[in-house]
Design an enzyme around this catalytic site. Structure first.
Site, PDB file in Angstrom:
ATOM      1  N   ASP A   1       0.848  -1.182   0.000  1.00  0.00           N
ATOM      2  CA  ASP A   1       0.000   0.000   0.000  1.00  0.00           C
ATOM      3  C   ASP A   1       0.891   1.242   0.000  1.00  0.00           C
ATOM      4  OD1 ASP A   1      -2.531   1.451   0.402  1.00  0.00           O
ATOM      5  OD2 ASP A   1      -3.213  -0.440   1.274  1.00  0.00           O
TER       6      ASP A   1
ATOM      7  N   ASP B   1      -3.238   4.474  -2.405  1.00  0.00           N
ATOM      8  CA  ASP B   1      -4.358   5.019  -1.646  1.00  0.00           C
ATOM      9  C   ASP B   1      -4.814   6.375  -2.202  1.00  0.00           C
ATOM     10  OD1 ASP B   1      -5.908   4.504   0.863  1.00  0.00           O
ATOM     11  OD2 ASP B   1      -5.081   6.449   1.440  1.00  0.00           O
TER      12      ASP B   1
ATOM     13  N   GLU C   1      -6.376   3.633  -6.165  1.00  0.00           N
ATOM     14  CA  GLU C   1      -7.717   3.770  -5.600  1.00  0.00           C
ATOM     15  C   GLU C   1      -8.292   5.111  -6.060  1.00  0.00           C
ATOM     16  OE1 GLU C   1     -10.067   3.678  -1.326  1.00  0.00           O
ATOM     17  OE2 GLU C   1      -8.257   4.868  -1.572  1.00  0.00           O
TER      18      GLU C   1
ATOM     19  N   HIS D   1     -11.267  -3.657   2.712  1.00  0.00           N
ATOM     20  CA  HIS D   1     -11.242  -3.349   4.148  1.00  0.00           C
ATOM     21  C   HIS D   1     -12.083  -2.126   4.515  1.00  0.00           C
ATOM     22  CE1 HIS D   1      -8.483  -0.687   2.228  1.00  0.00           C
ATOM     23  NE2 HIS D   1      -8.351   0.023   3.340  1.00  0.00           N
ATOM     24  N   ASP D   2     -12.647  -1.436   3.524  1.00  0.00           N
ATOM     25  CA  ASP D   2     -13.493  -0.264   3.794  1.00  0.00           C
ATOM     26  C   ASP D   2     -14.972  -0.562   3.556  1.00  0.00           C
ATOM     27  OD1 ASP D   2     -11.236   1.361   4.215  1.00  0.00           O
ATOM     28  OD2 ASP D   2     -11.133   1.922   2.096  1.00  0.00           O
TER      29      ASP D   2
HETATM   30  O1  TEU Z   1      -9.967   4.954   1.401  1.00  0.00           O
HETATM   31  C1  TEU Z   1     -10.501   6.078   0.758  1.00  0.00           C
HETATM   32  C2  TEU Z   1     -11.882   6.244   1.184  1.00  0.00           C
HETATM   33  O2  TEU Z   1     -12.128   6.660   2.256  1.00  0.00           O
HETATM   34  C3  TEU Z   1     -12.996   5.793   0.395  1.00  0.00           C
HETATM   35  O3  TEU Z   1     -14.089   6.430   0.985  1.00  0.00           O
HETATM   36  C4  TEU Z   1     -13.072   6.145  -1.040  1.00  0.00           C
HETATM   37  O4  TEU Z   1     -12.664   7.426  -1.303  1.00  0.00           O
HETATM   38  C5  TEU Z   1     -14.507   5.973  -1.428  1.00  0.00           C
HETATM   39  O5  TEU Z   1     -14.868   4.653  -1.183  1.00  0.00           O
HETATM   40  C6  TEU Z   1     -14.779   6.320  -2.841  1.00  0.00           C
HETATM   41  O6  TEU Z   1     -16.134   6.246  -3.056  1.00  0.00           O
HETATM   42  C7  TEU Z   1      -8.604   4.828   1.614  1.00  0.00           C
HETATM   43  C8  TEU Z   1      -8.318   3.602   2.443  1.00  0.00           C
HETATM   44  O7  TEU Z   1      -8.736   2.453   1.749  1.00  0.00           O
HETATM   45  C9  TEU Z   1      -8.983   3.743   3.780  1.00  0.00           C
HETATM   46  O8  TEU Z   1      -8.848   2.595   4.585  1.00  0.00           O
HETATM   47  C10 TEU Z   1      -8.355   4.933   4.462  1.00  0.00           C
HETATM   48  O9  TEU Z   1      -9.025   5.191   5.669  1.00  0.00           O
HETATM   49  C11 TEU Z   1      -8.410   6.192   3.602  1.00  0.00           C
HETATM   50  O10 TEU Z   1      -8.026   5.949   2.254  1.00  0.00           O
HETATM   51  C12 TEU Z   1      -7.456   7.221   4.128  1.00  0.00           C
HETATM   52  O11 TEU Z   1      -6.138   6.805   3.952  1.00  0.00           O
END
Ligand code: TEU
Ligand code: CA
Length: 558
Positions: A98, A199, A256, A329-330
């Site tokens: 990551d 990220d 991402e 994981h989100d």
């Molecule tokens: O996630 C980004 C995030 O918060 C998501 O909401 C994304 O922007 C959204 O789903 C789009 O619709 C990344 C990581 O995966 C997350 O675990 C972290 O908390 C975040 O960045 C901050 O580093």
């Protein structure tokens, strides 16, 4: 289309904190992952994506990094990490790390310097602005609730944080910042890693005039996506990164990229532009969230799901490359979100896996998905760890919402659904650790666990394994074209993958109904033979098939 190892491989995402605890402190760690390499190899995994393992105060579980060159103490040492990489490589597996460079932790040395004075050499590493009328510089909202600006008394200015206030955003306009990042990436690549998951890499560039964002009536702050996502300069940064770092290695990159249109998706992934290999786009998983935030529950429907799938399958064909994922994981657990996690859990999990393994793109399995792990509903907010859920709870309660309603949203959408420890067996703490785990285990571990799935004849694990090998043996499933039928059908999803004369037909009943299904006549469905099923292989007769709840079937043209 050019063949690449990262197009043909299957990725497994590991959330280290929850994977396996090797030293009985209740926290998953690197040596825990080493012990499970064989398990992953056996499943057919080629590539591992490791969520952040760098030094971090863990305000956002490792996504707030205080030292990019060090390993978090709980996870082990750099030697452990090196051993993990060597052992993976020895098994012909690869590892991507990551890369979190939109922000650092506020405990990173750069930020400690930056906040000291306006003339500090590191001041401009972050984004500082004067108060406007005694308030925040604009109305941008943090993804973790509240304003995206935090006031810092020492210099009487605000700093920008799109995520938690312990995650100040780096200033990518500053070439020193970019060069530090490239240096750090090179350091890890030279240690032998095989790529990066990046990220929020579409948010590096902000509109530096910081205009107010359009606001939803009644709200105080607004996400203001277009002011900090997918900006032209963001593409310039990625091309620079590619030229200075990425292009020098045979690696894979996946960015991402929330709020990204197909047009932007092509820009990020088209090989000629030399930016990224693939992106995570969130159209599918954001479909059932309301406009205000991820916790707002909106409807999910299959027709929309099909349209989004179709748009990306066709849109990136020959122009770029897709990533395929249904959870991470989100996100909530896919089986709980899209299908049925009780009576038809096994059928459902297999159906979703069929979808994941039969589209064009690189599939990402999230830990536990291969055994159909489900969402969890802890009663008390104290049982939750995720900063996003906890902040949301506080804000909602302050605004006068009932705890029961707020908890319901967290049960449906909270990120801890995906973060409960991996369920290895039915012993104490699901075999994850003999110590009390950092986050409670899902109580259904006695039934849903790896050991059961390894033993059972028709388990989700075994089904997943056979699909992975089917995919690897058939180029058509990897590189073939996509075409779908019966788009308006609200229950059944049917599509074909074809290459040359070879044709695979995939049929997914996304409902708990028994359905008398008539294939579109142009398909000549009787000439297809079932090769995989989550029930028993069916025979199509007179363009007709009776479908069981959540039935999934793969047919091959005779
Ligand atoms: O996630 C980004 C995030 O918060 C998501 O909401 C994304 O922007 C959204 O789903 C789009 O619709 C990344 C990581 O995966 C997350 O675990 C972290 O908390 C975040 O960045 C901050 O580093
Ligand atoms: Ca441990």
């Amino acid at each position: 289309m050019e063949s690449k190892w990262w197009k043909e491989g299957v990725v497994y995402q590991i959330y280290p904190r929850s994977f396996y605890d090797s030293n009985s402190d209740g926290i998953g760690d690197l040596r825990g992952i080493i012990r499970k390499i064989d398990y992953l190899k056996e499943l057919g995994i080629d590539i591992i994506w490791l969520c952040p393992i760098y030094k971090s105060p863990n305000d956002d579980n490792g996504y707030d990094i205080s030292d990019y060159y060090g390993i978090m103490d709980e996870f082990g040492t750099l030697d452990d990490w090196q051993e993990l990489v060597e052992k993976l490589h020895a098994k012909e597996m690869r590892i991507i790390m990551d890369l979190v460079v939109n922000h650092t932790s506020d405990e990173h040395a750069w930020f400690a310097e930056s906040r000291l004075s306006k003339s500090n050499p590191y001041r401009d590493y972050y984004i500082w602005r004067k108060p406007v009328n005694g308030k925040e510089p604009n109305n941008w909202k943090s993804f973790f609730q509240g304003s995206a600006w935090q006031y810092d008394k020492k210099t009487d200015e605000y700093y920008l944080h799109l995520f938690s206030k312990k995650q100040p955003d780096l200033n990518w306009e500053n070439s020193n910042v970019r060069n530090e990042v490239y240096k750090m990436m090179t350091w890890w690549l030279d240690k032998g890693i095989d790529g990066f998951r990046m990220d929020v890499v579409n948010m590096l560039s902000k509109d530096m005039s910081f205009p107010d964002a359009e606001i939803i009536p009644g709200e105080k702050y607004s996400f203001g996506g277009m002011h900090h996502s997918n900006r032209e300069r963001n593409h310039e940064y990625l091309r620079e990164m590619n030229e200075q770092v990425l292009s020098k290695y045979d690696i894979m990159t996946v960015g991402e990229c929330g709020f990204t249109s197909i047009k932007q998706g092509i820009m990020y992934t088209s090989p000629e532009r030399k930016e990224l290999d693939m992106i995570f786009q969130f159209e599918l998983v954001d479909m059932d969230s309301g406009g205000k935030n991820r916790f707002e529950l909106a409807g999910w429907d299959l027709v929309e799901f099909k349209k989004i799938t179709e748009k990306w399958q066709k849109g990136l064909h020959g122009n770029g490359w897709n990533s395929l994922f249904l959870t991470n994981h989100d996100q909530p657990r896919a089986v709980s979100r899209y299908c049925n996690d009780s009576e038809f859990r096994v059928e459902s999990a297999k159906l979703l896996m069929t979808y994941l393994m039969t589209l064009q793109g690189t599939p990402f399995i999230y830990q536990g998905e291969e055994i159909g792990m489900t969402n969890v509903s802890f009663d008390a907010i104290e049982d939750y760890n995720d900063i996003d859920s906890i902040n949301y709870y506080k804000m909602q309660i302050e605004e006068g919402h009932m705890p029961g309603e707020v908890m319901h949203h967290i049960h449906m959408r909270g990120r801890d659904n995906a973060r409960t420890p991996m369920q290895w067996d039915n012993s104490l703490n699901a075999g994850f650790s003999i110590a009390e785990p950092w986050l409670k285990i899902n109580p259904n571990y006695t039934e849903i666990n790896v050991q059961n799935d390894l033993e059972a004849e028709n388990s989700i694990y075994k089904y997943t394994k056979s699909l992975i090998s089917l995919r690897k043996e058939n180029e058509t499933l990897i590189y073939g074209k996509y075409i779908s039928y019966d788009l308006a059908n609200p229950y059944v999803f049917i599509y074909e993958r074809f290459l040359g004369r070879e044709r695979f037909l995939i049929l997914l009943n996304f409902s708990e109904k028994n359905i008398d299904f008539y294939f579109p006549s142009e398909l000549d469905a009787d000439s297809f033979v079932s090769i995989t099923s989550n029930y028993r292989k069916s025979i199509i007769e007179n363009n007709f098939l009776h479908l069981e709840p959540y039935q999934a079937e793969i047919f091959l043209k005779n």
